[in-house]
Design an enzyme around this catalytic site. Structure first.
Site, PDB file in Angstrom:
ATOM      1  N   GLN A 222       0.882  -1.283  -0.078  1.00  0.00           N
ATOM      2  CA  GLN A 222      -0.129  -0.029  -0.007  1.00  0.00           C
ATOM      3  C   GLN A 222       0.999   1.357  -0.084  1.00  0.00           C
ATOM      4  O   GLN A 222       1.787   1.290   0.867  1.00  0.00           O
ATOM      5  CB  GLN A 222      -0.795  -0.029   0.930  1.00  0.00           C
ATOM      6  CG  GLN A 222      -1.954  -1.197   1.254  1.00  0.00           C
ATOM      7  CD  GLN A 222      -2.899  -0.860   0.427  1.00  0.00           C
ATOM      8  OE1 GLN A 222      -3.109  -0.091  -0.302  1.00  0.00           O
ATOM      9  NE2 GLN A 222      -3.911  -1.784   0.266  1.00  0.00           N
TER      10      GLN A 222
ATOM     11  N   GLU B  61      -9.314 -13.797  -5.688  1.00  0.00           N
ATOM     12  CA  GLU B  61      -8.332 -13.045  -6.094  1.00  0.00           C
ATOM     13  C   GLU B  61      -7.532 -13.771  -7.240  1.00  0.00           C
ATOM     14  O   GLU B  61      -7.169 -14.998  -7.086  1.00  0.00           O
ATOM     15  CB  GLU B  61      -7.413 -12.696  -5.108  1.00  0.00           C
ATOM     16  CG  GLU B  61      -5.823 -12.204  -5.562  1.00  0.00           C
ATOM     17  CD  GLU B  61      -6.265 -10.623  -6.161  1.00  0.00           C
ATOM     18  OE1 GLU B  61      -5.567 -10.739  -7.137  1.00  0.00           O
ATOM     19  OE2 GLU B  61      -6.663  -9.823  -5.785  1.00  0.00           O
TER      20      GLU B  61
ATOM     21  N   CYS C 191     -10.782   3.038  -7.248  1.00  0.00           N
ATOM     22  CA  CYS C 191      -9.795   3.997  -7.591  1.00  0.00           C
ATOM     23  C   CYS C 191      -9.900   5.027  -8.609  1.00  0.00           C
ATOM     24  O   CYS C 191      -9.237   5.662  -9.237  1.00  0.00           O
ATOM     25  CB  CYS C 191      -8.514   3.323  -7.706  1.00  0.00           C
ATOM     26  SG  CYS C 191      -8.451   2.148  -9.135  1.00  0.00           S
TER      27      CYS C 191
END
Length: 426
Positions: free
Chosen positions: A260, A314, A384
């Site tokens: 991150q 994922e 985002c």
């Protein structure tokens, strides 16, 4: 469509607002909207290199005739001198950046999503500078020692040498000062990148990716870091291969594979998502959560700790293995699936809560169709990109009365990028 030749005469305009990509917005004398990089609202500018298209134009600043009230002196030497492409808004005050980000999200939800909502609350970053825990540098061969740095915003082929990055953590700038003199030891090749990383545990890492041949000269960088009092692990990731430790202290490869860039804001966002996806008061213990595009399980694991039945999906197999290892270490039961969401979602529905955190392109039509046909009691969408977020909310059939909350998170100060979390109730 191919742009028309640049206008020969300079044009004077007033900048009225900021666009989602970060450019200033004004109007030419004939009424055409023009987008101008590094402009501030209220700026009166002289433009050059005006490139007209059918419905808009783009231009560069020839001169600032009078500065708008929100224009400030950029804190980074590379912003003006080298036209660094990493930041778009270092010339804007923090207040102007925050207001623009709130408006950009709100405008997308209203204009694209058709939602009658106000501009959202913005959760600020505790740091506007020195927040990035990772920087990735391009290595450009020059015949001798390579040039290592960032790209020029106006000339993507040009890489300028990095001296100091104002938004990088202090530890990373110190690490760069130590290893930069040894850049000649980097592998040869046009695809080489160098990543500097400070992990959550404080460990420092130099990750070199690419190269034409096996990299065998990592020791100089590791020794230089150690001589500066920085215990940095040096890694190499060959093209198409897994990352491997080359020099320096032992470390977990997961510390450099998943990161991150703003750890403090990422923690605030994670807490908000976990809080939103958790069962409401009075619900039975068995609360089923699907965590889609789940990364390394940063939200899946806290929800499992809270007693939820969690399935995470994922695509990145390394991330899934990392999540499994973390769950195992905590004694948690989390079903971790390495797959495309489109391949698994239909059989996983229904669920009480669904978290989606897709890439910038947003959700596929197949995913929005499946979620719209079997809506969970609560949907938490982390985005985002405000435009694809608004598009997907429209596809999901979101209405104003279904929106429980909208929050923007200032994950990337000094840039035009923004993270948004929207919570929908059934």
């Amino acid at each position: 469509m191919t742009a028309e030749p640049a206008a020969a005469a300079a044009e004077e305009i007033l900048i009225e607002s900021l666009a989602a990509g970060g450019d200033g917005v004004g109007h030419l004398a004939d009424g055409i909207t023009v987008f101008v990089p590094r402009a501030a609202p209220g700026d009166r500018l002289l433009l050059h290199e005006v490139r007209r298209r059918k419905r808009h134009a783009r231009a560069e600043i020839a001169a600032i005739l009078s500065a708008g009230p929100d224009r400030v002196e950029p804190p980074c030497v590379h912003f003006a001198r080298d036209r660094c492409g990493g930041c778009q808004w270092q010339h804007l005050s923090a207040e102007a950046q925050a207001a623009a980000k709130r408006r950009i999200v709100g405008d997308a939800l209203r204009r694209i999503g058709g939602l009658d909502v106000p501009d959202p609350e913005l959760v600020p970053s505790p740091r506007s500078l020195r927040y990035r825990t990772t920087v990735t540098l391009t290595v450009r061969p020059t015949g001798g020692a390579p040039t290592v740095g960032f790209h020029d915003a106006t000339d993507g082929g040009r890489v300028f040498p990095l001296e100091h990055c104002a938004i990088a953590r202090d530890e990373l700038n110190a690490l760069w000062r130590a290893v930069e003199p040894y850049r000649a030891s980097l592998p040869a090749g046009k695809d080489v990148r160098l990543k500097l990383r400070v992990a959550p545990d404080g460990g420092l890492h130099v990750v070199v990716a690419g190269g034409d041949d096996a990299w065998t000269t990592s020791e100089p960088m590791a020794r230089a870091a150690a001589a500066a009092g920085l215990a940095a692990t040096v890694w190499w990731q060959p093209a198409g291969g897994a990352v491997r430790r080359m020099s320096g202290p032992d470390a977990d490869a997961g510390a450099v594979s998943f990161e991150q860039v703003n750890a403090e804001v990422a923690a605030l966002l994670r807490e908000a998502v976990v809080r939103a996806a958790a069962p409401p008061a009075g619900r039975p213990d068995r609360w089923r959560v699907l965590d889609l595009y789940a990364g390394v399980g940063d939200t899946a694991l806290p929800l499992a700790e809270g007693g939820c039945e969690v399935v995470m999906v994922e695509l990145d197999r390394r991330a899934v293995e990392r999540a499994r290892d973390r769950a195992r270490a905590k004694g948690l039961t989390v079903r971790c699936l390495a797959a495309r969401v489109e391949e698994r979602l239909e059989k996983l529905l229904p669920a009480d809560a669904v978290i989606v955190n897709p890439p910038r392109a947003g959700l596929s039509e197949q995913v929005t169709r499946l979620l719209a046909s079997a809506p969970p009691q609560r949907l938490v969408y982390v985005s985002c990109d405000p435009a694809t977020l608004a598009r997907d909310l429209d596809r999901l059939g979101a209405t104003r009365d279904r929106i429980a909350s909208v929050q923007a998170f200032d994950m990337f100060p000094e840039t035009s990028h923004i993270e948004t979390a929207v919570v929908l109730d059934r």
